[in-house]
Design a protein around this motif. Structure first.
Motif, PDB file in Angstrom:
ATOM      1  N   ASN A  18       0.828  -1.197   0.000  1.00  9.68           N
ATOM      2  CA  ASN A  18       0.000   0.000   0.000  1.00  9.68           C
ATOM      3  C   ASN A  18       0.871   1.258   0.000  1.00  9.68           C
ATOM      4  O   ASN A  18       0.621   2.209  -0.744  1.00  9.68           O
ATOM      5  CB  ASN A  18      -0.947  -0.017   1.203  1.00  9.68           C
ATOM      6  CG  ASN A  18      -1.942   1.110   1.159  1.00  9.68           C
ATOM      7  OD1 ASN A  18      -2.505   1.406   0.118  1.00  9.68           O
ATOM      8  ND2 ASN A  18      -2.166   1.735   2.302  1.00  9.68           N
ATOM      9  N   TYR A  19       1.893   1.272   0.830  1.00  6.78           N
ATOM     10  CA  TYR A  19       2.825   2.400   0.878  1.00  6.78           C
ATOM     11  C   TYR A  19       3.484   2.600  -0.483  1.00  6.78           C
ATOM     12  O   TYR A  19       3.548   3.722  -1.003  1.00  6.78           O
ATOM     13  CB  TYR A  19       3.890   2.153   1.956  1.00  6.78           C
ATOM     14  CG  TYR A  19       4.880   3.276   2.094  1.00  6.78           C
ATOM     15  CD1 TYR A  19       4.635   4.341   2.947  1.00  6.78           C
ATOM     16  CD2 TYR A  19       6.068   3.284   1.362  1.00  6.78           C
ATOM     17  CE1 TYR A  19       5.539   5.384   3.082  1.00  6.78           C
ATOM     18  CE2 TYR A  19       6.977   4.319   1.482  1.00  6.78           C
ATOM     19  CZ  TYR A  19       6.699   5.362   2.342  1.00  6.78           C
ATOM     20  OH  TYR A  19       7.600   6.397   2.465  1.00  6.78           O
ATOM     21  N   LEU A  25       5.896   3.759  -6.241  1.00 11.79           N
ATOM     22  CA  LEU A  25       7.097   2.933  -6.256  1.00 11.79           C
ATOM     23  C   LEU A  25       6.759   1.584  -6.893  1.00 11.79           C
ATOM     24  O   LEU A  25       5.581   1.235  -7.058  1.00 11.79           O
ATOM     25  CB  LEU A  25       7.602   2.712  -4.818  1.00 11.79           C
ATOM     26  CG  LEU A  25       8.022   3.968  -4.067  1.00 11.79           C
ATOM     27  CD1 LEU A  25       8.224   3.651  -2.586  1.00 11.79           C
ATOM     28  CD2 LEU A  25       9.298   4.546  -4.669  1.00 11.79           C
ATOM     29  N   ASN A  26       7.781   0.821  -7.230  1.00  7.24           N
ATOM     30  CA  ASN A  26       7.572  -0.526  -7.719  1.00  7.24           C
ATOM     31  C   ASN A  26       6.948  -1.345  -6.580  1.00  7.24           C
ATOM     32  O   ASN A  26       7.540  -1.466  -5.515  1.00  7.24           O
ATOM     33  CB  ASN A  26       8.906  -1.128  -8.170  1.00  7.24           C
ATOM     34  CG  ASN A  26       8.742  -2.463  -8.848  1.00  7.24           C
ATOM     35  OD1 ASN A  26       7.659  -2.793  -9.336  1.00  7.24           O
ATOM     36  ND2 ASN A  26       9.819  -3.226  -8.877  1.00  7.24           N
ATOM     37  N   VAL A  27       5.752  -1.883  -6.796  1.00  4.10           N
ATOM     38  CA  VAL A  27       5.019  -2.583  -5.736  1.00  4.10           C
ATOM     39  C   VAL A  27       5.538  -4.013  -5.616  1.00  4.10           C
ATOM     40  O   VAL A  27       5.192  -4.885  -6.415  1.00  4.10           O
ATOM     41  CB  VAL A  27       3.496  -2.560  -6.002  1.00  4.10           C
ATOM     42  CG1 VAL A  27       2.756  -3.300  -4.891  1.00  4.10           C
ATOM     43  CG2 VAL A  27       3.000  -1.126  -6.114  1.00  4.10           C
ATOM     44  N   ASP A  34      14.514   1.467  -2.891  1.00  5.74           N
ATOM     45  CA  ASP A  34      13.684   2.630  -3.227  1.00  5.74           C
ATOM     46  C   ASP A  34      12.645   2.909  -2.144  1.00  5.74           C
ATOM     47  O   ASP A  34      12.379   4.061  -1.804  1.00  5.74           O
ATOM     48  CB  ASP A  34      12.978   2.430  -4.572  1.00  5.74           C
ATOM     49  CG  ASP A  34      13.928   2.514  -5.752  1.00  5.74           C
ATOM     50  OD1 ASP A  34      15.028   3.081  -5.592  1.00  5.74           O
ATOM     51  OD2 ASP A  34      13.568   2.017  -6.834  1.00  5.74           O
ATOM     52  N   THR A  35      12.050   1.859  -1.597  1.00  2.13           N
ATOM     53  CA  THR A  35      11.049   2.019  -0.540  1.00  2.13           C
ATOM     54  C   THR A  35      11.687   2.567   0.730  1.00  2.13           C
ATOM     55  O   THR A  35      11.164   3.504   1.343  1.00  2.13           O
ATOM     56  CB  THR A  35      10.340   0.683  -0.254  1.00  2.13           C
ATOM     57  OG1 THR A  35       9.752   0.203  -1.467  1.00  2.13           O
ATOM     58  CG2 THR A  35       9.285   0.823   0.822  1.00  2.13           C
ATOM     59  N   VAL A  36      12.810   2.025   1.113  1.00  2.00           N
ATOM     60  CA  VAL A  36      13.501   2.493   2.316  1.00  2.00           C
ATOM     61  C   VAL A  36      13.931   3.946   2.142  1.00  2.00           C
ATOM     62  O   VAL A  36      13.749   4.768   3.048  1.00  2.00           O
ATOM     63  CB  VAL A  36      14.703   1.590   2.654  1.00  2.00           C
ATOM     64  CG1 VAL A  36      15.543   2.181   3.784  1.00  2.00           C
ATOM     65  CG2 VAL A  36      14.214   0.187   3.027  1.00  2.00           C
ATOM     66  N   ASN A  37      14.467   4.298   0.968  1.00  2.00           N
ATOM     67  CA  ASN A  37      14.861   5.692   0.721  1.00  2.00           C
ATOM     68  C   ASN A  37      13.663   6.621   0.820  1.00  2.00           C
ATOM     69  O   ASN A  37      13.762   7.710   1.384  1.00  2.00           O
ATOM     70  CB  ASN A  37      15.523   5.831  -0.649  1.00  2.00           C
ATOM     71  CG  ASN A  37      16.919   5.255  -0.662  1.00  2.00           C
ATOM     72  OD1 ASN A  37      17.562   5.129   0.368  1.00  2.00           O
ATOM     73  ND2 ASN A  37      17.382   4.890  -1.839  1.00  2.00           N
ATOM     74  N   GLN A  38      12.515   6.215   0.271  1.00  2.00           N
ATOM     75  CA  GLN A  38      11.304   7.038   0.347  1.00  2.00           C
ATOM     76  C   GLN A  38      10.865   7.213   1.793  1.00  2.00           C
ATOM     77  O   GLN A  38      10.463   8.288   2.209  1.00  2.00           O
ATOM     78  CB  GLN A  38      10.183   6.409  -0.472  1.00  2.00           C
ATOM     79  CG  GLN A  38       8.916   7.232  -0.509  1.00  2.00           C
ATOM     80  CD  GLN A  38       9.101   8.552  -1.217  1.00  2.00           C
ATOM     81  OE1 GLN A  38       9.638   8.605  -2.311  1.00  2.00           O
ATOM     82  NE2 GLN A  38       8.688   9.628  -0.587  1.00  2.00           N
ATOM     83  N   MET A  39      10.947   6.151   2.579  1.00  3.26           N
ATOM     84  CA  MET A  39      10.545   6.216   3.989  1.00  3.26           C
ATOM     85  C   MET A  39      11.440   7.145   4.807  1.00  3.26           C
ATOM     86  O   MET A  39      11.003   7.682   5.821  1.00  3.26           O
ATOM     87  CB  MET A  39      10.565   4.817   4.611  1.00  3.26           C
ATOM     88  CG  MET A  39       9.468   3.917   4.122  1.00  3.26           C
ATOM     89  SD  MET A  39       9.635   2.273   4.845  1.00  3.26           S
ATOM     90  CE  MET A  39       8.014   1.608   4.521  1.00  3.26           C
ATOM     91  N   PHE A 154       2.842  16.342  -2.807  1.00  2.00           N
ATOM     92  CA  PHE A 154       3.380  15.013  -2.514  1.00  2.00           C
ATOM     93  C   PHE A 154       3.855  15.014  -1.062  1.00  2.00           C
ATOM     94  O   PHE A 154       4.362  16.028  -0.575  1.00  2.00           O
ATOM     95  CB  PHE A 154       4.534  14.692  -3.469  1.00  2.00           C
ATOM     96  CG  PHE A 154       4.998  13.270  -3.451  1.00  2.00           C
ATOM     97  CD1 PHE A 154       4.182  12.257  -3.926  1.00  2.00           C
ATOM     98  CD2 PHE A 154       6.250  12.943  -2.967  1.00  2.00           C
ATOM     99  CE1 PHE A 154       4.614  10.937  -3.924  1.00  2.00           C
ATOM    100  CE2 PHE A 154       6.699  11.632  -2.965  1.00  2.00           C
ATOM    101  CZ  PHE A 154       5.875  10.621  -3.443  1.00  2.00           C
ATOM    102  N   ALA A 155       3.701  13.915  -0.347  1.00  2.00           N
ATOM    103  CA  ALA A 155       3.926  13.893   1.106  1.00  2.00           C
ATOM    104  C   ALA A 155       5.380  14.055   1.541  1.00  2.00           C
ATOM    105  O   ALA A 155       5.644  14.471   2.661  1.00  2.00           O
ATOM    106  CB  ALA A 155       3.357  12.611   1.705  1.00  2.00           C
ATOM    107  N   THR A 156       6.335  13.726   0.686  1.00  2.00           N
ATOM    108  CA  THR A 156       7.744  13.861   1.076  1.00  2.00           C
ATOM    109  C   THR A 156       8.478  14.768   0.099  1.00  2.00           C
ATOM    110  O   THR A 156       8.041  14.981  -1.036  1.00  2.00           O
ATOM    111  CB  THR A 156       8.459  12.493   1.119  1.00  2.00           C
ATOM    112  OG1 THR A 156       8.471  11.922  -0.191  1.00  2.00           O
ATOM    113  CG2 THR A 156       7.792  11.544   2.093  1.00  2.00           C
ATOM    114  N   ILE A 157       9.605  15.290   0.585  1.00  2.00           N
ATOM    115  CA  ILE A 157      10.421  16.183  -0.244  1.00  2.00           C
ATOM    116  C   ILE A 157      11.857  16.103   0.236  1.00  2.00           C
ATOM    117  O   ILE A 157      12.109  15.962   1.436  1.00  2.00           O
ATOM    118  CB  ILE A 157       9.901  17.636  -0.182  1.00  2.00           C
ATOM    119  CG1 ILE A 157      10.643  18.519  -1.174  1.00  2.00           C
ATOM    120  CG2 ILE A 157       9.965  18.173   1.234  1.00  2.00           C
ATOM    121  CD1 ILE A 157      10.013  19.877  -1.385  1.00  2.00           C
ATOM    122  N   GLY A 158      12.787  16.179  -0.688  1.00  2.00           N
ATOM    123  CA  GLY A 158      14.197  16.155  -0.329  1.00  2.00           C
ATOM    124  C   GLY A 158      14.684  17.518   0.121  1.00  2.00           C
ATOM    125  O   GLY A 158      14.135  18.554  -0.264  1.00  2.00           O
TER     126      GLY A 158
END
Length: 169
Positions: A18-19, A25-27, A34-39, A154-158
């Motif tokens: 779901n995240y 991201l690639n589900v 990629d998922t860990v970096n996004q988190m 978008f919920a995150t930003i660098g």
């Protein structure tokens, strides 16, 4: 009592899928790089939104001038450290950088522990205040997070990232 281990169960895998879907991201259902970096990205702390529209703003807080302190404001903006009384404590640098409430409540809070910038090109360790302001004002007027990475909502930003095409100056 269940013994805890590092194995994924179906509930955790579903939550990760779901995240990944929400962030385009690639589900895979796994904690891939990629998922860990996004988190780990700095993020907005808003949990949900409703639609309302108000137009009065009052700015208060650390190193910010106050305008019309005696006037009733529909939106109050401030910079805060840690637990600041709204049930959504900030976690220090590089986590939740801001959160907002719907216009019925109208508060926008920024984490005072972040490095904020009003420069045209913020440094790699700074948050662009104007980009985050546009994002949080979006929540106040009723927008929820977008699943489009290039969107200002978008919920995150660098750090050092600008997602605005205008300036308040």
């Amino acid at each position: 009592m269940r013994e805890y281990d590092d194995q994924f169960d179906p509930l955790l895998e579903s939550a990760i899928r779901n995240y990944q879907q929400n962030y385009n991201l690639n589900v895979t259902g796994t904690l891939d790089p990629d998922t860990v970096n996004q988190m780990m990205m700095p993020r907005c702390g808003v949990k949900g939104c409703c639609q309302y529209n108000y137009n009065k703003f009052r700015i208060i807080g650390a190193s910010i001038s106050s305008f019309g302190e005696n006037a009733k404001a529909d939106t109050v903006i401030g910079f805060h450290h840690g637990d600041h009384g709204d049930g959504l404590p900030f976690d220090g640098p590089k986590g939740v950088v801001a959160h907002a409430f719907t216009a019925v409540d109208g508060r926008i809070h920024y984490d005072a522990d972040e490095k904020w910038s009003l420069l045209k090109d913020p440094a790699r360790d700074e948050m662009d205040l104007e980009t985050i302001a546009v994002h949080e004002i979006g929540h106040v007027i009723g927008l929820d997070h977008s699943s489009e990475k290039e969107s200002v909502i978008f919920a995150t930003i660098g750090f050092g990232t600008i997602k605005r095409k205008f300036a308040f100056r």
